[in-house]
Design a protein around this motif. Structure first.
Motif, mmCIF file in Angstrom:
data_model
loop_
_atom_site.group_PDB
_atom_site.id
_atom_site.type_symbol
_atom_site.label_atom_id
_atom_site.label_comp_id
_atom_site.label_asym_id
_atom_site.label_seq_id
_atom_site.Cartn_x
_atom_site.Cartn_y
_atom_site.Cartn_z
ATOM 1 N N SER A 1 0.817 -1.225 0.000
ATOM 2 C CA SER A 1 0.000 0.000 0.000
ATOM 3 C C SER A 1 0.839 1.258 0.000
ATOM 4 O O SER A 1 0.344 2.345 -0.343
ATOM 5 C CB SER A 1 -0.909 0.007 1.233
ATOM 6 O OG SER A 1 -0.145 0.053 2.433
ATOM 7 N N SER A 2 2.155 1.119 0.395
ATOM 8 C CA SER A 2 3.002 2.314 0.461
ATOM 9 C C SER A 2 3.993 2.368 -0.685
ATOM 10 O O SER A 2 4.841 3.255 -0.730
ATOM 11 C CB SER A 2 3.750 2.350 1.797
ATOM 12 O OG SER A 2 4.704 1.297 1.880
ATOM 13 N N ALA A 3 3.919 1.410 -1.606
ATOM 14 C CA ALA A 3 4.819 1.442 -2.754
ATOM 15 C C ALA A 3 4.330 2.467 -3.770
ATOM 16 O O ALA A 3 3.222 3.008 -3.680
ATOM 17 C CB ALA A 3 4.900 0.056 -3.375
ATOM 18 N N SER A 4 5.144 2.700 -4.750
ATOM 19 C CA SER A 4 4.829 3.722 -5.759
ATOM 20 C C SER A 4 3.737 3.207 -6.693
ATOM 21 O O SER A 4 3.968 2.327 -7.524
ATOM 22 C CB SER A 4 6.087 4.062 -6.557
ATOM 23 O OG SER A 4 5.781 4.951 -7.617
ATOM 24 N N GLY A 5 2.505 3.727 -6.494
ATOM 25 C CA GLY A 5 1.398 3.438 -7.389
ATOM 26 C C GLY A 5 0.849 2.039 -7.314
ATOM 27 O O GLY A 5 0.076 1.645 -8.201
ATOM 28 N N SER A 6 1.171 1.241 -6.281
ATOM 29 C CA SER A 6 0.708 -0.148 -6.261
ATOM 30 C C SER A 6 -0.428 -0.385 -5.285
ATOM 31 O O SER A 6 -1.058 -1.437 -5.318
ATOM 32 C CB SER A 6 1.877 -1.081 -5.900
ATOM 33 O OG SER A 6 2.281 -0.863 -4.562
ATOM 34 N N GLY A 7 -0.686 0.555 -4.376
ATOM 35 C CA GLY A 7 -1.664 0.322 -3.334
ATOM 36 C C GLY A 7 -3.092 0.342 -3.833
ATOM 37 O O GLY A 7 -3.447 1.087 -4.744
ATOM 38 N N GLU A 8 -3.920 -0.496 -3.224
ATOM 39 C CA GLU A 8 -5.350 -0.495 -3.499
ATOM 40 C C GLU A 8 -6.060 0.535 -2.640
ATOM 41 O O GLU A 8 -7.038 1.134 -3.058
ATOM 42 C CB GLU A 8 -5.933 -1.883 -3.235
ATOM 43 C CG GLU A 8 -5.387 -2.987 -4.114
ATOM 44 C CD GLU A 8 -5.840 -2.841 -5.553
ATOM 45 O OE1 GLU A 8 -6.904 -2.219 -5.785
ATOM 46 O OE2 GLU A 8 -5.145 -3.343 -6.445
ATOM 47 N N ASN A 9 -5.575 0.707 -1.394
ATOM 48 C CA ASN A 9 -6.200 1.661 -0.483
ATOM 49 C C ASN A 9 -5.712 3.076 -0.726
ATOM 50 O O ASN A 9 -6.419 4.044 -0.460
ATOM 51 C CB ASN A 9 -5.901 1.283 0.973
ATOM 52 C CG ASN A 9 -6.663 0.039 1.404
ATOM 53 O OD1 ASN A 9 -7.864 0.082 1.608
ATOM 54 N ND2 ASN A 9 -5.949 -1.096 1.504
ATOM 55 N N SER A 10 -4.481 3.211 -1.202
ATOM 56 C CA SER A 10 -3.922 4.536 -1.505
ATOM 57 C C SER A 10 -2.952 4.370 -2.653
ATOM 58 O O SER A 10 -2.342 3.330 -2.801
ATOM 59 C CB SER A 10 -3.216 5.116 -0.274
ATOM 60 O OG SER A 10 -2.126 4.299 0.105
ATOM 61 N N ALA A 11 -2.803 5.397 -3.445
ATOM 62 C CA ALA A 11 -1.882 5.363 -4.582
ATOM 63 C C ALA A 11 -0.884 6.488 -4.396
ATOM 64 O O ALA A 11 -1.192 7.662 -4.653
ATOM 65 C CB ALA A 11 -2.626 5.510 -5.902
ATOM 66 N N LEU A 12 0.314 6.106 -3.899
ATOM 67 C CA LEU A 12 1.347 7.090 -3.620
ATOM 68 C C LEU A 12 2.224 7.265 -4.849
ATOM 69 O O LEU A 12 2.468 6.325 -5.596
ATOM 70 C CB LEU A 12 2.196 6.628 -2.434
ATOM 71 C CG LEU A 12 1.442 6.372 -1.107
ATOM 72 C CD1 LEU A 12 2.411 5.862 -0.045
ATOM 73 C CD2 LEU A 12 0.745 7.642 -0.632
ATOM 74 N N SER A 13 2.686 8.488 -4.993
ATOM 75 C CA SER A 13 3.561 8.762 -6.138
ATOM 76 C C SER A 13 4.989 8.322 -5.860
ATOM 77 O O SER A 13 5.740 8.018 -6.781
ATOM 78 C CB SER A 13 3.539 10.255 -6.478
ATOM 79 O OG SER A 13 3.967 11.021 -5.355
ATOM 80 N N ARG A 14 5.377 8.340 -4.582
ATOM 81 C CA ARG A 14 6.708 7.857 -4.205
ATOM 82 C C ARG A 14 6.544 6.776 -3.140
ATOM 83 O O ARG A 14 5.677 6.861 -2.266
ATOM 84 C CB ARG A 14 7.582 8.991 -3.641
ATOM 85 C CG ARG A 14 8.233 9.874 -4.692
ATOM 86 C CD ARG A 14 9.323 10.751 -4.069
ATOM 87 N NE ARG A 14 8.829 11.525 -2.936
ATOM 88 C CZ ARG A 14 8.211 12.715 -3.037
ATOM 89 N NH1 ARG A 14 8.008 13.256 -4.242
ATOM 90 N NH2 ARG A 14 7.790 13.358 -1.956
ATOM 91 N N ALA A 15 7.396 5.844 -3.227
ATOM 92 C CA ALA A 15 7.350 4.762 -2.242
ATOM 93 C C ALA A 15 7.780 5.274 -0.881
ATOM 94 O O ALA A 15 8.675 6.123 -0.765
ATOM 95 C CB ALA A 15 8.269 3.621 -2.677
ATOM 96 N N ARG A 16 7.106 4.769 0.152
ATOM 97 C CA ARG A 16 7.461 5.118 1.525
ATOM 98 C C ARG A 16 8.027 3.868 2.230
ATOM 99 O O ARG A 16 7.387 2.817 2.268
ATOM 100 C CB ARG A 16 6.251 5.624 2.296
ATOM 101 C CG ARG A 16 5.713 6.952 1.770
ATOM 102 C CD ARG A 16 4.494 7.375 2.574
ATOM 103 N NE ARG A 16 3.939 8.628 2.052
ATOM 104 C CZ ARG A 16 2.844 9.226 2.519
ATOM 105 N NH1 ARG A 16 2.179 8.649 3.526
ATOM 106 N NH2 ARG A 16 2.426 10.354 1.993
ATOM 107 N N ILE A 17 9.214 4.024 2.780
ATOM 108 C CA ILE A 17 9.857 2.957 3.558
ATOM 109 C C ILE A 17 9.834 3.374 5.020
ATOM 110 O O ILE A 17 10.212 4.501 5.364
ATOM 111 C CB ILE A 17 11.289 2.710 3.069
ATOM 112 C CG1 ILE A 17 11.265 2.155 1.634
ATOM 113 C CG2 ILE A 17 12.027 1.744 4.007
ATOM 114 C CD1 ILE A 17 12.621 1.915 1.037
#
Length: 732
Positions: free
Chosen positions: A631-647
């Protein structure tokens, strides 16, 4: 009397008359002196009851008309003064019924070890004698089937004890074996005599087990014994049976017994003898059956006839077992023509480097001396012992001719026994020949699911625990005593074995099949047994579409190495196979993919109980951890679509957003990926006992549910920390 000085001899006065008239009457006044004076007088005949009538059992029955009055008066005085029982003396009515035949120094039994081979050594005088006397044959043991006594050859003997029969209330003592020996002689002992007659026969051949007087040697002896005094002499006990009132009623009878008569006092028959002058019981000639037979024992009293009874025949086989064994000699076991070879090996890969997965080895050797002078009958006359290693879940098994059996005295293992190193093979069920050899010819297979890799690394010798195993060829002598003959050492794998050049290097053993991984995608732990769920370190990670890492993938210069059970730096002291200083970066990575199901609100992560440094730390020899959710990867989340991955750094329990848009680091420190990332902390989280609790902060893009149900755990080493051996997660 004297008359005028001269001695005048008078004849006795004899007065005769009829039975109805008085013979002599002497009268004297009642107040006068003694009418008749004499030193004794008989008591005569009573007129009412005659002497001997109605007096049975009484001492009075000993009196008759000739008994002196003084005797009767003395007896009556004793009776009246002591109020005594006047019962007469009685005899012991027990009889001499039988004898016990006793053996002394019989000793114990033993046997000569070993079976006789074909072409036995006839120059050995002891062996030749035993064969000629039928005491042993080819394929059999010496004295086969015979209970062989071997102690006390010259000191064994037999003797006899008497046994009483019947019953009696009269005895000289409480000894129940006493029997009656008649009357006394004028109140004194009557002689007690015993006679022993014994024959001993000897057979020195196995075909005659019960020798009589017609065989190899026979001797017969007689023994006469006597006792003329009360007490025990020469084994004969003689005793007086006193009356209940010996002061008044004298003894009239005796009893007795005998014990331990014969033995060493009877020369020639009651101890072993195998020849007229044969006394050497260390000689093999003393071997044979000793039969003590014709045993007769008699007893008599006074001048009476002997009463004879028979003893019990005693037959035993005796031989000087220890001396025979010494004379025959022992086996001298040796091995020759040993050949060791490495037959075949298979390998597997893990983190791009090889491991030995299975191997076979071969050993052949000739074993000499097994059948000379004799041989053991055993299911493992020749076998091997495999050892020298202690690996869990690893086995080394032998096959082919590594166990050779001679059970029952004949060859039981095919293609094992040969006439010589170059001779023909002996058939099964055959009796081996004295000069035969055993050709040991075995293959050993290395298998199992374990490994000899250990945490330490660097040079090959320090990265493995056991790297060799041993094969000990063992053989048994004729006593079936097993000894180690030769020890052979094998390497699991070393350079130049299995037909490989020496430069190929030595391999550690890992028995799992290529591609094996004990973990699972939906599991909660990683123990580094494989790499099926490892993700390659490349930019696909930030979009959560990382490439799978398999066992044949070679680690890059920024990758950590998985070796069985450990996660190590491939270029430093814990490495395996890779050269020292492999990889240019100080920071190296490992990424593991996990999958969950259902909605989670929290998770924990533990890296082998290590204290984690935060992601921004530059501490040498340290371990850091980052978590990337789908969900926190770049554009892969179903619940949220982040532009940059969060680690997310689980060690930063007081921070939320730490660094934004972190660009790729050429030293691979903060960002090993081409695309920029955001670094977040673990605000609201906690740590206890090096277990880090991470709450799911949905507002920061952290979800674990049925839509976003995966995450990557990213492990980063700085330098060369102690390797971790597991990753453990929990979800709630």
């Amino acid at each position: 009397m004297k008359y005028f000085g001269k001695e005048i001899r008078r004849s006795p006065l004899v007065i005769t008359g009829s039975s109805s008239t008085t013979h002599l009457k002497v009268e004297q006044a009642a107040t006068g002196s003694t009418a008749i004076y004499t030193n004794n007088i008989q008591n005569g005949h009573p007129t009412s009851n005659l002497w001997g009538n109605n007096l049975a059992g009484s001492y009075f029955n000993n009196f008759d008309n000739t008994t002196h009055v003084s005797e009767i008066l003395r007896f009556m005085s004793g009776v009246l003064s002591h109020s005594l029982d006047v019962a007469d003396a009685s005899a012991n009515t027990k009889t001499f019924a039988s004898v016990d035949t006793n053996e002394t120094n019989l000793g114990g039994t033993d046997s000569v070890d070993g079976y006789l081979p074909q072409s036995y050594d006839s120059s050995n005088a002891t062996m030749l004698y035993l064969v000629n006397k039928n005491w042993v044959s080819e394929g059999s043991t010496i004295f086969s089937g015979i209970t062989s006594y071997h102690d006390n050859g010259s000191t064994y003997y037999i003797d006899f004890d008497s046994n009483s029969g019947g019953s009696s209330n009269i005895s000289s003592s409480v000894d129940s074996e006493l029997f009656g020996l008649g009357g006394l002689t004028s109140g004194a002992e009557t002689e007690f005599k015993a006679k022993v007659i014994v024959t001993q026969s000897f057979s020195d051949t196995g075909s005659i087990a019960n020798p009589s007087s017609s065989y190899t040697f026979t001797t017969q002896s007689y023994l006469d014994l006597s006792n003329t005094s009360f007490g025990t002499s020469n084994g004969l006990t003689l005793a007086k049976i006193n009356t209940s009132q010996p002061a008044v009623i004298p003894a009239a009878y005796q009893d007795g017994k005998f014990a331990d008569i014969g033995g060493t006092s009877l020369s020639g028959s009651l101890s072993r003898k195998y020849g007229a002058s044969a006394t050497d019981f260390t000689s093999v000639s003393a071997s044979g059956y000793y039969n003590f037979h014709g045993l007769v024992v008699g007893m008599a009293t006074g001048s009476g006839n002997y009463q004879f009874v028979n003893g019990t025949t005693k037959t035993h086989f005796w031989a000087p077992i220890d001396q025979i064994s010494s004379d025959i000699g022992t086996n001298s076991l040796t091995t020759t023509q040993a050949t060791q070879s490495y037959v075949s090996a298979t390998s597997r890969s893990l983190s791009g480097v090889p491991y030995l997965n299975a191997a076979t080895y071969h050993l052949s050797s000739s074993v000499h001396g097994l059948f000379n002078p004799m041989y053991g009958a055993h299911a493992q006359l020749v076998d091997d012992s495999i050892g020298g290693e202690s690996l869990s879940n690893v086995s080394i098994a032998g096959s082919a001719i590594d166990d050779v059996s001679t059970s029952g005295g004949t060859i039981q293992t095919a293609n094992a026994v040969f006439a010589s190193d170059s001779g023909s093979v002996r058939a099964t069920s055959a009796v081996p020949t004295r000069t035969d050899i055993v050709r040991f010819n075995a293959t050993y297979t290395l298998s199992g699911t374990g490994t000899n890799i250990q945490q330490a690394g660097g040079d090959f010798g320090s990265s493995v625990s056991d790297e060799t195993f041993t094969v000990i060829v063992r053989g048994r002598n004729r006593s079936n005593t097993r000894s180690n003959l030769t020890t052979y050492t094998y390497f699991f794998h070393s350079g130049s074995t299995f037909g490989q050049p020496g430069s190929s290097g030595s391999l550690a053993y890992y028995g799992r099949a290529d591609g094996y991984d004990g973990g699972s995608l939906t599991g909660t732990s990683e123990t580094f047994s494989g790499e099926s769920f490892r993700i390659k370190l490349n930019n696909n990670v930030v979009g959560f579409n990382g490439n799978s890492f398999d066992s044949s993938s070679k680690v890059s210069e920024q990758d950590l190495q998985v070796k069985p059970g450990y996660l190590v730096n491939p270029g430093d002291s814990y490495r395996y196979w890779y050269p020292n200083n492999y990889g240019s970066s100080s920071y190296k990575y490992y990424i593991r993919r996990f999958q969950t199901s259902g909605t989670k609100t929290s998770m924990t992560v533990n890296l082998n109980n290590n204290t984690l440094v935060n992601w921004k730390a530059t501490t040498d020899d340290s371990v850091a951890c980052g978590i990337l959710f789908k969900s926190s990867a770049s554009g892969s989340g179903e619940n949220s679509a982040l532009s940059r991955a969060r680690i997310y750094d689980p060690s930063e329990t007081t921070a939320n957003a730490i660094s934004s848009s972190v660009a790729h680091q050429t030293d691979f420190h903060l960002n090993p990926f081409s695309d920029a990332i955001d670094l977040y902390g673990n605000t609201g989280g906690s740590v206890g006992s090096n277990t880090y609790t991470v709450p799911m902060r949905n507002s920061d893009g952290m979800y674990l549910d049925d839509n976003d149900n995966e995450l990557y755990v990213i492990v980063r080493y700085s330098g060369n920390p102690t390797p971790i051996d597991d990753i453990t997660l929990t979800f709630s």
